[in-house]
Design a protein around this motif. Structure first.
Motif, short mmCIF file in Angstrom:
data_model
loop_
_atom_site.label_atom_id
_atom_site.label_comp_id
_atom_site.label_asym_id
_atom_site.label_seq_id
_atom_site.Cartn_x
_atom_site.Cartn_y
_atom_site.Cartn_z
N ALA A 1 0.85 -1.18 0.00
CA ALA A 1 0.00 0.00 0.00
C ALA A 1 0.89 1.24 0.00
N PRO A 2 0.51 2.27 -0.72
CA PRO A 2 1.36 3.47 -0.76
C PRO A 2 1.66 3.99 0.64
N ARG A 3 2.93 4.26 0.89
CA ARG A 3 3.32 4.78 2.19
C ARG A 3 3.07 6.28 2.22
N LEU A 4 2.24 6.70 3.15
CA LEU A 4 1.90 8.12 3.24
C LEU A 4 3.09 8.91 3.78
N PRO A 5 3.29 10.14 3.34
CA PRO A 5 4.41 10.94 3.84
C PRO A 5 4.15 11.52 5.22
N HIS A 6 2.94 11.37 5.72
CA HIS A 6 2.62 11.90 7.05
C HIS A 6 2.15 10.76 7.95
N LEU A 7 2.17 10.99 9.25
CA LEU A 7 1.69 10.01 10.20
C LEU A 7 0.16 9.99 10.19
N PRO A 8 -0.45 8.80 10.19
CA PRO A 8 -1.92 8.76 10.21
C PRO A 8 -2.46 9.23 11.55
N ALA A 9 -3.58 9.93 11.51
CA ALA A 9 -4.21 10.41 12.73
C ALA A 9 -4.78 9.22 13.51
N THR A 10 -4.61 9.25 14.83
CA THR A 10 -5.12 8.18 15.67
C THR A 10 -5.86 8.75 16.86
N LEU A 11 -6.91 8.04 17.24
CA LEU A 11 -7.60 8.33 18.49
C LEU A 11 -7.04 7.39 19.54
N VAL A 12 -6.66 7.95 20.68
CA VAL A 12 -5.90 7.20 21.68
C VAL A 12 -6.62 7.25 23.01
N THR A 13 -6.89 6.07 23.55
CA THR A 13 -7.38 6.00 24.93
C THR A 13 -6.19 5.67 25.83
N ALA A 14 -6.11 6.32 26.95
CA ALA A 14 -4.98 6.12 27.86
C ALA A 14 -5.47 6.16 29.30
N THR A 15 -5.07 5.15 30.05
CA THR A 15 -5.43 5.05 31.46
C THR A 15 -4.15 5.03 32.27
N THR A 16 -4.05 5.88 33.27
CA THR A 16 -2.85 5.94 34.10
C THR A 16 -3.13 5.38 35.49
#
Length: 433
Positions: free
Chosen positions: A260-275
């Motif tokens: 698959a074509p490698r995008l020149p930018h980082l893909p946007a991600t939604l991140v859940t984080a529990t500390t």
């Protein structure tokens, strides 16, 4: 009338006798060469997983689709592939789409790739139809989402936990193994998250006696197909068989195809984080941060699995939705921006509502500048295979927002970072600068 009718199971011979008794003398029960090949391939599971790019501890979900309007890809309202990408944490799971060649050649390769491009850009694997990658993928799979295509029956015969993403009951012969499969396997529910459905299948299906009986009903001659077919062919040819034993051919290890074509930018991600706070913050025990990342472009609504999620995006992503709404901006090292150049830069002026800007550093670490002026360096002290600077940035953002220790200059903490239920944890050193 054909010279021979090759069947895989005695049950098919009985059905042939009921439907066309005059054809029975031409029938030969020779087993299933594809199933024999798949079962032999299980010994090479680790090699196939490496070739498919799976990292240690990741789980592979194969989504198979036959052709037609009632398949996984064609059923009205079917959204299985996008849902798998949207709901399964990207650091813990990989998703592979095994699309039937009839669909590829019916619509054309360009059209299939164009339709699925948003998903392949989010990490989905899409093997070409002329390869045997789908066989290697079944040997490597941890879960299967299928329909009334033969690949679902093969996966069930291999013992892969399976859920039906679509199923056309009218397209299968009554009383056949595929008909029983459709009655035994659970149908994918839209009302329940995907992962619990896969895990439930993994818990219940291995010991299900009806599924065990079904697995025995795929072939009457397991491991014998190569020998029986060769004997049949040489009998037709009126030639003596070779002296060496007939053997099942091994499934080739997938070779890198057109990626698959490698995008020149980082893909946007939604991140859940529990500390979770450490027992003694003063000793540098910063506790634990559990991070799960999901492709932002695959989401449709704010689902339960994204409650409290923050958005991490590349500031140069050409889709303005992501950087404008980002809580964390991710700046790869190749952009040439130094951490000391972030404050007051054009970047912070372009996105004044961003909570933190993280600049990649060596070893997949980063330095993050927060909107209150806090500067935090995150360095992987123990870096698992799934670790990246984007994970370190999201862990730092969640850790600072939770406020486990006073963020005075020189403050230091060692934080365990986990990617959800991934068995391998990482250790990150946070230093306030």
């Amino acid at each position: 009338m054909p010279a021979a009718i090759v069947l895989s199971h005695d049950e098919q011979l009985r059905r042939l006798a009921d439907g066309c008794p005059e054809a029975v003398p031409r029938a030969v029960v020779a087993g299933d060469p594809c199933l024999d090949q798949l079962r032999a391939g299980l010994s090479f599971r680790a090699a196939y997983r490496r070739a498919l790019g799976l990292l240690p501890g990741q789980r592979l979900v194969v989504v198979s689709s036959t052709w037609g309007r009632d398949s996984v890809l064609g059923a009205p309202g079917a959204d299985v592939l996008r849902r798998a990408l949207a709901e399964l944490p990207a650091d813990e799971f990989r998703v592979l789409a095994a699309v039937h060649p009839n669909a590829w050649y019916g619509h054309g390769a360009w059209q299939i790739q164009h339709w699925l491009a948003p998903l392949t850009e989010s990490g989905m694997l899409l093997p070409a139809p002329e390869t045997e990658t789908w066989k290697a993928a079944l040997c490597a799979a941890d879960f299967l989402v299928g329909d009334h295509g033969s690949l679902t029956l093969y996966g069930t015969a291999l013992g892969i936990p399976c859920v039906l993403g679509a199923f056309n009951d009218s397209a299968v012969a009554p009383g056949s193994p595929m008909d029983r499969l459709g009655r035994l396997l659970p149908r994918l529910s839209r009302a329940v998250p995907l992962l619990p459905q896969l895990l439930h299948a993994a818990r219940t299906q291995p010991d299900d006696p009806e599924l065990a009986a079904l697995r025995q009903g795929v072939s009457s001659a397991p491991g014998e197909s190569a020998r029986r077919l060769r004997r049949l062919f040489y009998t037709w040819l009126k030639l003596p068989e070779p002296a060496h034993p007939a053997a099942t051919r091994a499934i080739p290890v997938p070779s890198p195809g057109p990626a698959a074509p490698r995008l020149p930018h980082l893909p946007a991600t939604l991140v859940t984080a529990t500390t979770t706070a450490g027992e003694d913050a003063g000793s540098g025990d910063g506790g634990t941060v559990l991070v799960q990342r999901f492709p932002a472009s695959a989401q449709r609504t704010q689902s339960r699995h994204l409650a409290g999620a923050h958005l991490a995006a590349d500031p140069d992503d050409p889709d303005p939705r992501w950087p404008r709404s980002a809580d964390v901006l991710l700046v790869p090292a190749e952009r040439g921006l130094l951490p000391d150049e972030v404050s007051g830069s054009a970047l912070t002026r372009r996105f004044p509502g961003c909570g933190a800007v993280a600049v990649e550093e060596s070893g997949h670490g980063c330095t993050a500048l927060f909107d209150d002026g806090t500067r935090l360096r995150a360095r992987w002290a123990e870096r698992p295979a799934w670790a990246s600077f984007a994970v370190a940035a999201s862990a730092a953002y969640a850790w600072v927002r939770s406020g486990p220790i006073p963020l005075r200059p020189g403050a230091h903490a060692r934080v365990s970072v986990r990617a959800g239920d991934h068995p391998m944890a990482g250790l990150v050193e946070f230093t306030v600068r």
